[in-house]
Design a protein around this motif. Structure first.
Motif, PDB file in Angstrom:
ATOM      1  N   ARG A  57      -9.521   7.017  -9.737  1.00  0.00           N
ATOM      2  CA  ARG A  57      -9.489   8.217 -10.569  1.00  0.00           C
ATOM      3  C   ARG A  57      -8.248   9.074 -10.322  1.00  0.00           C
ATOM      4  O   ARG A  57      -8.054  10.090 -10.996  1.00  0.00           O
ATOM      5  N   ALA A  58      -7.441   8.680  -9.362  1.00  0.00           N
ATOM      6  CA  ALA A  58      -6.312   9.517  -8.944  1.00  0.00           C
ATOM      7  C   ALA A  58      -5.073   9.259  -9.795  1.00  0.00           C
ATOM      8  O   ALA A  58      -4.893   8.173 -10.366  1.00  0.00           O
ATOM      9  N   ASP A  59      -4.219  10.261  -9.872  1.00  0.00           N
ATOM     10  CA  ASP A  59      -2.926  10.117 -10.532  1.00  0.00           C
ATOM     11  C   ASP A  59      -2.021   9.234  -9.680  1.00  0.00           C
ATOM     12  O   ASP A  59      -2.187   9.132  -8.455  1.00  0.00           O
ATOM     13  N   VAL A  60      -1.051   8.611 -10.315  1.00  0.00           N
ATOM     14  CA  VAL A  60      -0.133   7.723  -9.611  1.00  0.00           C
ATOM     15  C   VAL A  60       0.650   8.457  -8.524  1.00  0.00           C
ATOM     16  O   VAL A  60       1.181   7.842  -7.604  1.00  0.00           O
ATOM     17  N   ILE A  61       0.695   9.791  -8.595  1.00  0.00           N
ATOM     18  CA  ILE A  61       1.393  10.581  -7.588  1.00  0.00           C
ATOM     19  C   ILE A  61       0.796  10.348  -6.198  1.00  0.00           C
ATOM     20  O   ILE A  61       1.505  10.373  -5.189  1.00  0.00           O
ATOM     21  N   ALA A 284       0.818  -2.870   0.335  1.00  0.00           N
ATOM     22  CA  ALA A 284       0.080  -1.610   0.248  1.00  0.00           C
ATOM     23  C   ALA A 284       0.670  -0.567   1.184  1.00  0.00           C
ATOM     24  O   ALA A 284       0.741   0.623   0.846  1.00  0.00           O
ATOM     25  N   TYR A 285       1.105  -1.001   2.356  1.00  0.00           N
ATOM     26  CA  TYR A 285       1.741  -0.085   3.308  1.00  0.00           C
ATOM     27  C   TYR A 285       3.028   0.484   2.719  1.00  0.00           C
ATOM     28  O   TYR A 285       3.277   1.695   2.778  1.00  0.00           O
ATOM     29  N   TYR A 286       3.856  -0.381   2.161  1.00  0.00           N
ATOM     30  CA  TYR A 286       5.104   0.067   1.525  1.00  0.00           C
ATOM     31  C   TYR A 286       4.817   1.156   0.491  1.00  0.00           C
ATOM     32  O   TYR A 286       5.433   2.226   0.498  1.00  0.00           O
ATOM     33  N   LEU A 287       3.892   0.883  -0.410  1.00  0.00           N
ATOM     34  CA  LEU A 287       3.610   1.807  -1.497  1.00  0.00           C
ATOM     35  C   LEU A 287       3.008   3.109  -0.968  1.00  0.00           C
ATOM     36  O   LEU A 287       3.382   4.203  -1.406  1.00  0.00           O
ATOM     37  N   TYR A 293       5.442   9.801   2.934  1.00  0.00           N
ATOM     38  CA  TYR A 293       6.576  10.363   3.670  1.00  0.00           C
ATOM     39  C   TYR A 293       7.816  10.627   2.822  1.00  0.00           C
ATOM     40  O   TYR A 293       8.755  11.262   3.288  1.00  0.00           O
ATOM     41  N   HIS A 294       7.812  10.129   1.586  1.00  0.00           N
ATOM     42  CA  HIS A 294       8.964  10.360   0.705  1.00  0.00           C
ATOM     43  C   HIS A 294       8.466  10.794  -0.678  1.00  0.00           C
ATOM     44  O   HIS A 294       8.811  10.180  -1.697  1.00  0.00           O
ATOM     45  N   PRO A 295       7.671  11.867  -0.708  1.00  0.00           N
ATOM     46  CA  PRO A 295       7.075  12.297  -1.986  1.00  0.00           C
ATOM     47  C   PRO A 295       8.110  12.731  -3.012  1.00  0.00           C
ATOM     48  O   PRO A 295       7.885  12.572  -4.213  1.00  0.00           O
ATOM     49  N   THR A 296       9.232  13.305  -2.569  1.00  0.00           N
ATOM     50  CA  THR A 296      10.250  13.739  -3.529  1.00  0.00           C
ATOM     51  C   THR A 296      10.789  12.555  -4.311  1.00  0.00           C
ATOM     52  O   THR A 296      10.918  12.606  -5.544  1.00  0.00           O
ATOM     53  N   PHE A 297      11.093  11.468  -3.610  1.00  0.00           N
ATOM     54  CA  PHE A 297      11.574  10.259  -4.295  1.00  0.00           C
ATOM     55  C   PHE A 297      10.498   9.712  -5.221  1.00  0.00           C
ATOM     56  O   PHE A 297      10.761   9.409  -6.392  1.00  0.00           O
ATOM     57  N   TRP A 298       9.264   9.572  -4.703  1.00  0.00           N
ATOM     58  CA  TRP A 298       8.195   8.949  -5.492  1.00  0.00           C
ATOM     59  C   TRP A 298       7.871   9.763  -6.748  1.00  0.00           C
ATOM     60  O   TRP A 298       7.751   9.221  -7.839  1.00  0.00           O
ATOM     61  N   ILE A 299       7.743  11.077  -6.580  1.00  0.00           N
ATOM     62  CA  ILE A 299       7.380  11.917  -7.731  1.00  0.00           C
ATOM     63  C   ILE A 299       8.519  11.963  -8.742  1.00  0.00           C
ATOM     64  O   ILE A 299       8.286  11.914  -9.960  1.00  0.00           O
TER      65      ILE A 299
END
Length: 343
Positions: A57-61, A284-287, A293-299
């Motif tokens: 149910r979660a957003d891809v973020i 899964a660990y990578y993703l 730890y790198h939310p700015t890049f991911w978002i």
């Protein structure tokens, strides 16, 4: 949810019941079972299911991080059950660590392909690999488990890049080709085998991902993986494989067609071969760690602000983890008869 995945979660529900776990432990290990161990196994599977339920149910973020925690919980539960080991005896830590991710993901030309991890010989991942014997169990002739392939045990730490996984994973092949355009590091379809003394003859399909390959293209792939080449002067597409060769063979089950397709997958650096569940855990660990730890890049990537060429491939990888890892764990727990080796 697919029928096969739904059945997998039905299997995993049995490992949330203390009484059913005790009974299964007695059958699996031919002896008395600890109720304390059963409670610990139950907690791991309950927690894993909750993580996966919330991830759906979660957003891809945040979804990949929830999935990783779910993967870790299911892996720990399976490890305790298969090895008959208490939670306190399991090695602490993930068994994986990141390497210079900040440098890779900074700037305007960040390329997640280059992200690297170090895989240790202790920790949750290593214990899961040992408990499952670094084995891939496979579906070929329908939804039932058909065969297996056991890889050699990994005894030394090794390093692995995210791109090395994505370029050999058949499930993300279409998106990966659009992203990188590089040749995939997996071989052509392995249709069947024929006994021939100390070797087996493997039939190689030339029709791959909607393309009809010529002999030179097929041989280019086979050469990368260290396999014998097809004779250019013959219409026969069989190649002889030595029984002792540590080939990494994975299946992709197509539920709509009720059949499985087999692939010979290239080994990783240092000629390391890993089972599909172990590779899926690492993926899964990578993703999850990119999100954590790198939310700015991911978002920024998820919102198409920059460096989003990799996004369709990574989202396909997220979907693969969500749909396939619970099925892999259920397969190990619910085997009711020995499987023959594919090779």
């Amino acid at each position: 949810m697919s029928i096969v995945l739904s059945k997998a979660w039905s299997v995993l529900r049995n490992y949330e019941s203390r009484d059913l776990i005790v009974e299964s432990l007695q059958q699996r290990h031919s002896g008395p079972a600890s109720t304390d161990l059963a409670r610990e196994i139950s907690c791991a599977f309950v927690q894993g299911r909750e993580y996966f339920d919330n991830a759906s149910r979660a957003d891809v973020i945040v979804k990949p991080l929830l999935l990783y925690y779910g993967v870790q919980s299911l892996a720990r539960g399976a490890t305790m059950f298969l090895s008959n080991s208490r939670e306190a005896t399991l090695a602490s830590g993930h068994g994986i660590s990141t390497s210079q991710w900040r440098n890779v993901l900074s700037g305007d030309h960040a390329d997640p392909w280059e992200l690297e991890v170090k895989v240790e010989t202790s920790g949750t991942l290593s214990a899961f690999a040992q408990a499952t014997k670094n084995t891939t169990v496979m579906r070929v002739n329908g939804p039932k488990l058909y065969t297996r392939r056991q890889q050699y045990r990994v005894t030394e730490p090794f390093r692995l890049k995210l791109g090395e996984i994505l370029e050999i994973l058949p499930n993300v092949a279409d998106q990966y080709l659009r992203w990188k355009g590089d040749p995939l590091q997996l071989a052509v379809t392995l249709a069947h085998k024929i006994e021939n003394g100390t070797k087996r003859l493997i039939y190689i399909h030339r029709d791959q991902f909607g393309e009809q390959w010529n002999v030179s293209t097929v041989n280019n792939r086979l050469e990368r993986i260290g396999l014998p080449l097809i004779n250019d002067n013959s219409s026969d597409d069989h190649i002889p494989i030595d029984r002792q060769q540590d080939l990494c063979i994975w299946d992709v089950y197509h539920e709509n067609y009720n059949e499985g397709v087999l692939y010979i997958v290239a080994p990783f650096s240092s000629n390391i071969t890993l089972s599909k569940p172990v590779v899926t855990y690492i993926l899964a660990y990578y993703l999850g760690m990119m999100v954590r730890y790198h939310p700015t890049f991911w978002i920024s990537m998820a919102r198409h602000e920059r460096n989003d060429a990799a996004l369709p491939t990574l989202l396909e990888a997220v979907s693969y983890v969500e749909k396939r890892f619970p099925l892999m764990v259920a397969d190990y727990l619910d085997l009711d008869e020995p499987l023959s080796d594919i090779f």
